[in-house]
Motif scaffolding. Structure first.
Motif, PDB file in Angstrom:
ATOM      1  N   ARG A   2       0.836  -1.196   0.000  1.00 49.03           N
ATOM      2  CA  ARG A   2       0.000   0.000   0.000  1.00 49.03           C
ATOM      3  C   ARG A   2       0.872   1.247   0.000  1.00 49.03           C
ATOM      4  NH1 ARG A   2      -3.554  -1.073   5.223  1.00 49.03           N
ATOM      5  NH2 ARG A   2      -5.012   0.417   4.370  1.00 49.03           N
ATOM      6  N   LYS A   3       0.364   2.319  -0.619  1.00 47.27           N
ATOM      7  CA  LYS A   3       1.074   3.598  -0.634  1.00 47.27           C
ATOM      8  C   LYS A   3       0.544   4.485   0.496  1.00 47.27           C
ATOM      9  CE  LYS A   3       1.368   3.946  -5.602  1.00 47.27           C
ATOM     10  NZ  LYS A   3       0.884   4.750  -6.719  1.00 47.27           N
ATOM     11  N   LEU A   4       1.444   5.290   1.056  1.00 46.81           N
ATOM     12  CA  LEU A   4       1.063   6.321   2.018  1.00 46.81           C
ATOM     13  C   LEU A   4       1.124   7.660   1.293  1.00 46.81           C
ATOM     14  CD1 LEU A   4       0.297   7.157   4.902  1.00 46.81           C
ATOM     15  CD2 LEU A   4       2.742   7.352   5.389  1.00 46.81           C
ATOM     16  N   LYS A   5      -0.045   8.317   1.177  1.00 47.59           N
ATOM     17  CA  LYS A   5      -0.164   9.586   0.468  1.00 47.59           C
ATOM     18  C   LYS A   5      -0.380  10.713   1.472  1.00 47.59           C
ATOM     19  CE  LYS A   5      -2.558   7.410  -3.416  1.00 47.59           C
ATOM     20  NZ  LYS A   5      -3.803   7.426  -4.209  1.00 47.59           N
ATOM     21  N   LEU A   6       0.333  11.806   1.269  1.00 42.43           N
ATOM     22  CA  LEU A   6       0.163  12.996   2.101  1.00 42.43           C
ATOM     23  C   LEU A   6      -0.669  14.011   1.348  1.00 42.43           C
ATOM     24  CD1 LEU A   6       0.852  14.951   4.471  1.00 42.43           C
ATOM     25  CD2 LEU A   6       2.876  15.607   3.141  1.00 42.43           C
ATOM     26  N   GLN A   7      -1.734  14.501   1.997  1.00 41.40           N
ATOM     27  CA  GLN A   7      -2.500  15.632   1.479  1.00 41.40           C
ATOM     28  C   GLN A   7      -2.388  16.735   2.511  1.00 41.40           C
ATOM     29  OE1 GLN A   7      -6.681  14.991   0.512  1.00 41.40           O
ATOM     30  NE2 GLN A   7      -7.106  17.148   0.918  1.00 41.40           N
ATOM     31  N   VAL A   8      -1.851  17.891   2.095  1.00 43.55           N
ATOM     32  CA  VAL A   8      -1.657  18.972   3.056  1.00 43.55           C
ATOM     33  C   VAL A   8      -1.796  20.324   2.360  1.00 43.55           C
ATOM     34  CG1 VAL A   8       0.878  19.062   2.803  1.00 43.55           C
ATOM     35  CG2 VAL A   8      -0.172  19.786   4.949  1.00 43.55           C
ATOM     36  N   GLN A   9      -2.428  21.254   3.060  1.00 44.35           N
ATOM     37  CA  GLN A   9      -2.471  22.629   2.579  1.00 44.35           C
ATOM     38  C   GLN A   9      -1.191  23.315   3.018  1.00 44.35           C
ATOM     39  OE1 GLN A   9      -5.818  24.977   1.883  1.00 44.35           O
ATOM     40  NE2 GLN A   9      -7.183  23.649   3.051  1.00 44.35           N
ATOM     41  N   GLU A 110       5.307   0.978  12.914  1.00 45.20           N
ATOM     42  CA  GLU A 110       3.848   0.906  12.790  1.00 45.20           C
ATOM     43  C   GLU A 110       3.373   1.245  11.376  1.00 45.20           C
ATOM     44  OE1 GLU A 110       1.806  -0.350  15.002  1.00 45.20           O
ATOM     45  OE2 GLU A 110       3.376  -0.602  16.508  1.00 45.20           O
ATOM     46  N   ILE A 111       3.962   2.264  10.756  1.00 47.33           N
ATOM     47  CA  ILE A 111       3.563   2.633   9.389  1.00 47.33           C
ATOM     48  C   ILE A 111       3.982   1.534   8.412  1.00 47.33           C
ATOM     49  CG2 ILE A 111       3.998   4.233   7.474  1.00 47.33           C
ATOM     50  CD1 ILE A 111       2.047   5.429   9.445  1.00 47.33           C
ATOM     51  N   THR A 112       5.153   0.978   8.597  1.00 41.95           N
ATOM     52  CA  THR A 112       5.617  -0.114   7.723  1.00 41.95           C
ATOM     53  C   THR A 112       4.681  -1.312   7.821  1.00 41.95           C
ATOM     54  OG1 THR A 112       7.898   0.660   7.891  1.00 41.95           O
ATOM     55  CG2 THR A 112       7.572  -1.610   7.165  1.00 41.95           C
ATOM     56  N   ILE A 140       6.529   8.407   3.390  1.00 36.92           N
ATOM     57  CA  ILE A 140       5.510   8.934   2.484  1.00 36.92           C
ATOM     58  C   ILE A 140       5.890   8.593   1.045  1.00 36.92           C
ATOM     59  CG2 ILE A 140       4.370  11.014   1.625  1.00 36.92           C
ATOM     60  CD1 ILE A 140       4.600  12.148   4.454  1.00 36.92           C
ATOM     61  N   ASP A 141       4.939   8.016   0.323  1.00 40.18           N
ATOM     62  CA  ASP A 141       5.176   7.596  -1.060  1.00 40.18           C
ATOM     63  C   ASP A 141       4.762   8.648  -2.082  1.00 40.18           C
ATOM     64  OD1 ASP A 141       6.022   4.778  -0.500  1.00 40.18           O
ATOM     65  OD2 ASP A 141       4.020   4.727   0.394  1.00 40.18           O
ATOM     66  N   GLU A 142       3.777   9.455  -1.755  1.00 40.87           N
ATOM     67  CA  GLU A 142       3.315  10.505  -2.651  1.00 40.87           C
ATOM     68  C   GLU A 142       2.917  11.717  -1.824  1.00 40.87           C
ATOM     69  OE1 GLU A 142       0.273   9.331  -5.414  1.00 40.87           O
ATOM     70  OE2 GLU A 142       1.392   7.572  -6.070  1.00 40.87           O
ATOM     71  N   LEU A 143       3.272  12.906  -2.317  1.00 46.38           N
ATOM     72  CA  LEU A 143       2.929  14.151  -1.639  1.00 46.38           C
ATOM     73  C   LEU A 143       2.013  14.963  -2.540  1.00 46.38           C
ATOM     74  CD1 LEU A 143       6.207  13.551  -1.174  1.00 46.38           C
ATOM     75  CD2 LEU A 143       5.901  15.447   0.385  1.00 46.38           C
ATOM     76  N   TYR A 144       0.901  15.411  -1.981  1.00 45.19           N
ATOM     77  CA  TYR A 144      -0.032  16.292  -2.673  1.00 45.19           C
ATOM     78  C   TYR A 144      -0.062  17.586  -1.869  1.00 45.19           C
ATOM     79  CZ  TYR A 144      -1.489  12.190  -5.274  1.00 45.19           C
ATOM     80  OH  TYR A 144      -1.497  11.069  -6.086  1.00 45.19           O
ATOM     81  N   LEU A 145       0.666  18.577  -2.350  1.00 44.79           N
ATOM     82  CA  LEU A 145       0.774  19.861  -1.660  1.00 44.79           C
ATOM     83  C   LEU A 145      -0.254  20.819  -2.250  1.00 44.79           C
ATOM     84  CD1 LEU A 145       4.675  20.162  -1.629  1.00 44.79           C
ATOM     85  CD2 LEU A 145       3.186  19.046   0.049  1.00 44.79           C
TER      86      LEU A 145
END
Length: 186
Positions: A2-9, A110-112, A140-145
């Motif tokens: 699974r990928k861990l994606k970050l969504q952040v303003q 834990e994340i792994t 984090i595998d993908e960052l959405y800034l």
């Protein structure tokens, strides 16, 4: 895996909050294009990872929106409310929130473990310290800034040290937000 994606303003000058945690500069008057983008981003996700500080407001907010049948955000709120939530905390020992599990172990371990479990992708929302720790550990595998059209001059950043990223795409929206999509550059 699974990928861990970050969504952040984030502000145009790279902060996710002001020096005293101010977030009054963030745009929430999103156009339909941005709302649809977020729905598409969260559709392949079945788990939400949160730091405890953000969880205190995030989880009750979306639960309350689900109670308002007239809310334009009702469909998205139901997704946020129903998805499994993992809250990292060292201070809270019991979760009264719906579909929420508390974790207080080592962040990387834990994340792994979570990423190795069967399921869809994982999305993370969090404050500067929590997200910085995830970035530092290379989790984090993908960052959405979500870059807001505001410079705030100083504040809290998620990038505490040099971080090399691979540009994937930029998407602009009528409300003024530009989403920059990156992957970590190994």
């Amino acid at each position: 895996m699974r990928k861990l994606k970050l969504q952040v303003q984030i502000s145009v000058d790279g902060y996710i909050a002001g020096p005293k945690s101010e977030m009054d500069w963030m745009m929430w008057d999103w156009d339909d294009g941005l709302k649809n983008y977020v729905v598409q981003l969260t559709e392949p996700v079945d788990t939400i990872v949160l730091g405890r500080k953000l969880a205190d407001g995030f989880i009750p907010h979306w639960a309350n929106v689900t109670k308002n049948q007239e809310s334009p955000d009702l469909a998205f709120a139901k997704i946020m409310h129903e998805r499994e939530k993992i809250v990292f905390t060292s201070t809270v020992t019991k979760a009264d929130w719906h579909n929420t599990k508390l974790v207080n172990g080592d962040l990387k371990t834990e994340i792994t473990k979570l990423k190795k479990q069967a399921g869809k992708d994982i999305i993370v929302y969090g404050g500067a310290s929590f997200v910085s720790a995830l970035i530092k550990e290379g989790l984090i595998d993908e960052l959405y800034l979500f870059v807001n059209p505001t410079a705030i001059g100083s504040g809290m950043t998620i990038f505490k040290e040099r971080t090399n990223l691979k540009f994937i795409e930029a998407t602009s929206f009528d409300c003024g937000i530009v989403v920059l999509h990156y992957r970590p550059s190994k």
